[in-house]
Every structure is written in structure tokens, then in C-alpha cells.
Design a protein around this motif. Structure first.
Motif, PDB file in Angstrom:
ATOM      1  N   PHE A  87       0.822  -1.206   0.000  1.00 29.55           N
ATOM      2  CA  PHE A  87       0.000   0.000   0.000  1.00 29.55           C
ATOM      3  C   PHE A  87       0.858   1.259   0.000  1.00 29.55           C
ATOM      4  N   SER A  88       0.296   2.325  -0.568  1.00 26.21           N
ATOM      5  CA  SER A  88       0.921   3.653  -0.474  1.00 26.21           C
ATOM      6  C   SER A  88       0.782   4.158   0.963  1.00 26.21           C
ATOM      7  N   SER A  89       1.416   5.280   1.265  1.00 22.29           N
ATOM      8  CA  SER A  89       1.383   5.840   2.613  1.00 22.29           C
ATOM      9  C   SER A  89      -0.054   6.153   3.052  1.00 22.29           C
ATOM     10  N   ASP A  90      -0.839   6.785   2.163  1.00 21.31           N
ATOM     11  CA  ASP A  90      -2.230   7.099   2.495  1.00 21.31           C
ATOM     12  C   ASP A  90      -3.064   5.836   2.668  1.00 21.31           C
ATOM     13  N   GLU A  91      -2.837   4.854   1.794  1.00 19.19           N
ATOM     14  CA  GLU A  91      -3.569   3.585   1.906  1.00 19.19           C
ATOM     15  C   GLU A  91      -3.204   2.870   3.197  1.00 19.19           C
ATOM     16  N   LYS A  93      -2.415   4.294   6.062  1.00 17.87           N
ATOM     17  CA  LYS A  93      -3.132   4.956   7.158  1.00 17.87           C
ATOM     18  C   LYS A  93      -4.583   4.501   7.199  1.00 17.87           C
ATOM     19  N   GLU A  94      -5.191   4.394   6.022  1.00 14.56           N
ATOM     20  CA  GLU A  94      -6.573   3.920   5.948  1.00 14.56           C
ATOM     21  C   GLU A  94      -6.671   2.476   6.429  1.00 14.56           C
ATOM     22  N   PHE A  99      -7.437  -1.725  10.704  1.00 16.90           N
ATOM     23  CA  PHE A  99      -6.837  -2.668  11.651  1.00 16.90           C
ATOM     24  C   PHE A  99      -7.263  -2.339  13.081  1.00 16.90           C
ATOM     25  N   LEU A 100      -7.338  -1.049  13.417  1.00 19.93           N
ATOM     26  CA  LEU A 100      -7.768  -0.683  14.765  1.00 19.93           C
ATOM     27  C   LEU A 100      -9.187  -1.170  15.040  1.00 19.93           C
ATOM     28  N   LEU A 101     -10.028  -1.158  14.015  1.00 25.08           N
ATOM     29  CA  LEU A 101     -11.380  -1.722  14.164  1.00 25.08           C
ATOM     30  C   LEU A 101     -11.304  -3.232  14.402  1.00 25.08           C
ATOM     31  N   LEU A 102     -10.430  -3.908  13.633  1.00 27.82           N
ATOM     32  CA  LEU A 102     -10.248  -5.353  13.831  1.00 27.82           C
ATOM     33  C   LEU A 102      -9.687  -5.641  15.221  1.00 27.82           C
ATOM     34  N   THR A 135      -6.244   7.062  17.132  1.00 27.76           N
ATOM     35  CA  THR A 135      -6.401   7.626  15.791  1.00 27.76           C
ATOM     36  C   THR A 135      -5.251   8.574  15.476  1.00 27.76           C
ATOM     37  N   PHE A 136      -4.872   9.399  16.444  1.00 28.27           N
ATOM     38  CA  PHE A 136      -3.744  10.314  16.261  1.00 28.27           C
ATOM     39  C   PHE A 136      -2.467   9.529  15.947  1.00 28.27           C
TER      40      PHE A 136
END
Length: 195
Positions: A87-91, A93-94, A99-102, A135-136
Motif C-alpha cells: 500500500f501507499s502511505s495514504d492507503e 493509514k486507511e 486494523f484498529l477496528l479489527l 487515531t492520532f
């Protein structure tokens, strides 16, 4: 702009203020609150104590059906980690947000399997500051998602083997390591934090 009257906006502001996400200063204005480091520390302490107790219950009563549910959750995490390499840098982060949801779903599953889902729901309701902090850290690209996944694998192994001593140690590290490792990011962005 959104053609919304003041009443629902005021109600939304009240709800956000009650969660500690907004600060309302009478006759001055409404402001996004700082991320409160002391509150996060308290939440982590509470979560460590409760999660250790809940996972002990799960380890003492572990079944093969539960093994399968945990493996499926871990497989989702592993798949995302592998995909992120391309993934790219933006991808990234998304994907980090996903992953945080998982991650939350994994811990919710463990509480559910231990018969303590309501306790997980109470923990989630009490931690909007912690979710802002996570998130930060994710947006700054400092989340070590592979380590989180590996921690989850170890936690699952400890539960399956009823290795309570190792489980307690791993839970403590799992909960605090990311928080402790983020100190540099907090110092770099003091404008977001209240100590």
C-alpha cells in the motif's frame, strides 16, 4: 451550509461535550478538547485490570469452538497486515484505521467468549479519549500493527494453553507498549494534548 437548524447541532454539541470531545466555554465558544493523557492512563489501567480478569475466565473455560472463532479473527488481521506491504502511505493509514477496528473486534470477541460482553461495552463507552489517541498515533504513521497482531496471536496461545502468568504479562505489554512508545509523537505535537 447543511440546512440544519440550531437545535440538533446544539444537541450534538452537548453529546460531544458529555463525552469530553468538546469544551463549551460560556459566552466564548465551543472548542475541540485536548486529548487528556491522564485520562488515557486511567483508562489503560482500568482496561489492564479488567482484561486480565476476563481473559483468565476465558482461559479456564476454553473450548474448541472458541478456538475457531479466535483463529478466524486473527486470519482477518493477518490478511490485512500482508496486504499493507504493497500500500501507499495514504492507503496504509486507511488500512491502519481498519486494523484498529479489527483490534477492537478481537478484544470484544474475547470478552464475549468469556461471557462478559457488557463489560466490554462499558469499557468502550468510557474511552473516547483513548480512541482519539489511537487515531492520532495511526495518522502519524507510528502504529506498530504487526506487533499488535503478534500480541494477539500470543494472547490466543496463552488462553489456549491456560498459561495465566504469561497471559497477564502479555496483556500488560499489549495495553501499555503502544502508549509508552508514542511519547515522542506526543512531545512533537503538544498542541493536541493536556498532561
Amino acid at each position: 451550509k447543511y440546512k440544519v437548524s440550531r437545535t440538533p447541532v446544539r444537541d450534538a454539541f452537548k453529546a460531544l461535550a458529555a463525552e469530553g470531545l468538546l469544551e463549551v466555554v460560556t459566552h466564548v465558544g465551543t472548542f475541540v478538547s485536548y486529548i487528556d493523557i491522564r485520562e488515557i492512563s486511567d483508562i489503560l489501567f482500568m482496561r489492564e485490570v479488567i482484561e486480565q480478569a476476563v481473559l483468565k475466565i476465558l482461559a479456564d473455560n476454553y473450548t474448541q469452538a472458541q478456538v475457531l472463532k479466535i483463529r478466524l479473527a486473527l486470519n482477518e488481521q493477518q490478511k490485512l497486515i500482508k496486504q499493507m506491504a504493497s500500500f501507499s502511505s495514504d492507503e496504509q493509514k486507511e488500512a491502519g484505521t481498519k486494523f484498529l477496528l479489527l483490534d477492537n473486534q478481537f478484544h470484544e470477541l474475547l470478552f464475549s467468549l468469556a461471557g462478559k460482553k457488557k463489560i466490554w461495552e462499558m469499557l468502550v463507552q468510557s474511552n473516547p479519549q483513548y480512541e482519539r489517541f489511537r487515531t492520532f498515533i495511526n495518522m502519524s504513521g507510528k502504529n506498530d500493527l504487526k506487533r499488535l497482531y503478534e500480541d494477539h496471536v500470543t494472547i490466543a496461545e496463552c488462553i489456549a494453553n491456560n498459561d495465566l502468568e504469561r497471559l497477564q504479562d502479555k496483556i500488560s505489554h499489549h495495553i501499555y507498549d503502544g502508549f509508552n512508545a508514542s511519547a515522542l509523537e506526543v512531545r512533537k505535537h503538544p498542541e493536541f494534548f493536556r498532561a
